[in-house]
Design a protein around this motif. Structure first.
Motif, PDB file in Angstrom:
ATOM      1  N   GLU A  96      -4.704  -2.767   5.970  1.00 38.09           N
ATOM      2  CA  GLU A  96      -3.952  -1.531   5.761  1.00 38.09           C
ATOM      3  C   GLU A  96      -4.621  -0.661   4.705  1.00 38.09           C
ATOM      4  OE1 GLU A  96       0.563  -0.012   4.494  1.00 38.09           O
ATOM      5  OE2 GLU A  96       0.133  -2.158   4.709  1.00 38.09           O
ATOM      6  N   TYR A  97      -5.163  -1.293   3.661  1.00 35.94           N
ATOM      7  CA  TYR A  97      -5.840  -0.515   2.619  1.00 35.94           C
ATOM      8  C   TYR A  97      -7.156   0.052   3.127  1.00 35.94           C
ATOM      9  CZ  TYR A  97      -7.422   0.983  -1.968  1.00 35.94           C
ATOM     10  OH  TYR A  97      -7.847   1.753  -3.020  1.00 35.94           O
TER      11      TYR A  97
ATOM     12  N   ILE B 277       0.837  -1.197   0.000  1.00 38.08           N
ATOM     13  CA  ILE B 277       0.000   0.000   0.000  1.00 38.08           C
ATOM     14  C   ILE B 277       0.873   1.249   0.000  1.00 38.08           C
ATOM     15  CG2 ILE B 277      -1.909   1.189   1.137  1.00 38.08           C
ATOM     16  CD1 ILE B 277      -2.478  -1.694   0.083  1.00 38.08           C
TER      17      ILE B 277
ATOM     18  N   ASP C  43      -7.215  -6.220   2.524  1.00 35.98           N
ATOM     19  CA  ASP C  43      -6.032  -5.843   3.293  1.00 35.98           C
ATOM     20  C   ASP C  43      -6.431  -4.766   4.309  1.00 35.98           C
ATOM     21  OD1 ASP C  43      -3.612  -4.811   4.255  1.00 35.98           O
ATOM     22  OD2 ASP C  43      -2.592  -5.094   2.337  1.00 35.98           O
TER      23      ASP C  43
ATOM     24  N   SER D 248      -7.767   1.040   6.117  1.00 38.26           N
ATOM     25  CA  SER D 248      -7.393   2.231   6.892  1.00 38.26           C
ATOM     26  C   SER D 248      -7.060   3.388   5.966  1.00 38.26           C
ATOM     27  CB  SER D 248      -6.197   1.919   7.797  1.00 38.26           C
ATOM     28  OG  SER D 248      -6.502   0.896   8.712  1.00 38.26           O
ATOM     29  N   TYR D 249      -6.405   3.086   4.857  1.00 35.53           N
ATOM     30  CA  TYR D 249      -6.044   4.106   3.880  1.00 35.53           C
ATOM     31  C   TYR D 249      -7.290   4.738   3.265  1.00 35.53           C
ATOM     32  CZ  TYR D 249      -4.462   5.861  -0.685  1.00 35.53           C
ATOM     33  OH  TYR D 249      -4.236   6.628  -1.808  1.00 35.53           O
TER      34      TYR D 249
ATOM     35  N   SER E 136       0.788   5.363   0.252  1.00 35.23           N
ATOM     36  CA  SER E 136      -0.109   6.423   0.733  1.00 35.23           C
ATOM     37  C   SER E 136       0.552   7.796   0.734  1.00 35.23           C
ATOM     38  CB  SER E 136      -0.600   6.093   2.148  1.00 35.23           C
ATOM     39  OG  SER E 136       0.503   5.943   3.045  1.00 35.23           O
TER      40      SER E 136
END
Length: 222
Positions: free
Chosen positions: A205-206, A145, A203, A208-209, A147
């Motif tokens: 993390e994605y 990811i 994912d 959250s992104y 960002s």
């Protein structure tokens, strides 16, 4: 003696193979992708004019060369979507603009607007690729990811850059064919984005992104 023999055998087994099936498959995919970008250059390469009027073709060629070069150094994905749907969406988004033909070159303000949009499109896509590094890909995949940079403003800056570049080229060579190809590209781009986000949303993390960066293509609009 047995211990010496075991150490000798172990030292032989440690040596990794020079080529692996996965590595060769990845290299073949990178090469095929690079070739596709080089083939996309051919229509514009036949219409090079070393003048301001010919700048549109030169910018298009430069963008294709950069994409071809970066295709050779991509990292393997953690997870990828390779099926008829992803191939169709990706192919439509990338190949339709490449079918535009450089005829009826524009002049004056329209030519200036076309070249300006092309430059903006190339700058946006290449800056985004710099931040992506070797995570650059074509089919929907998770290569990590990103960002930072343009990705802090929108989730898909490369796509909007590609669209702006293509619109600029169509303005530089205005025709019904080129305009229809731009319009036809839009649904494929939306389809491609939906596929990629469906894969990446597995994912955490994605996810959250996406809560931090709400817009996909243009800040405040979409």
């Amino acid at each position: 003696m047995e211990a010496i023999a075991e150490r000798a055998v172990a030292s032989v087994r440690v040596a990794p193979p020079l080529f692996t099936r996965a590595g060769l498959k990845h290299a073949a995919g990178n090469t095929a992708l690079a070739i596709s970008f080089l083939v996309a250059m051919l229509p514009a390469a036949k219409k090079i004019h070393w003048s301001i009027d010919g700048a549109a073709n030169l910018i298009w060629l430069g963008g294709a060369l950069i994409m071809a070069a970066m295709s050779f150094v991509r990292t393997p994905p953690r997870r990828a979507m390779i099926d008829a749907y992803s191939l169709g969406a990706t192919g439509g988004m990338l190949l339709l603009p490449c079918l535009m033909v450089p005829v009826n070159r524009s002049h004056g303000a329209l030519a200036f607007a076309g070249v300006t949009l092309e430059l903006l499109g190339v700058m946006l896509t290449q800056v985004a690729r710099v931040y992506m590094g070797r995570s650059f890909g074509i089919l929907p995949a998770n290569r990590g990811i990103v960002s930072r940079g343009p990705f802090a403003a929108v989730r898909h800056p490369i796509y909007i850059g590609w669209l702006v570049l293509s619109i600029g080229y169509a303005l530089s060579y205005p025709s019904a064919r080129n305009a229809l190809l731009i319009v036809a590209t839009l649904p494929f781009m939306v389809w491609r984005i939906e596929q990629e986000e469906a894969l990446l949303c597995d994912d955490p993390e994605y996810l959250s992104y996406t809560r931090l960066v709400r817009f996909r293509l243009w800040p405040g609009i979409v």
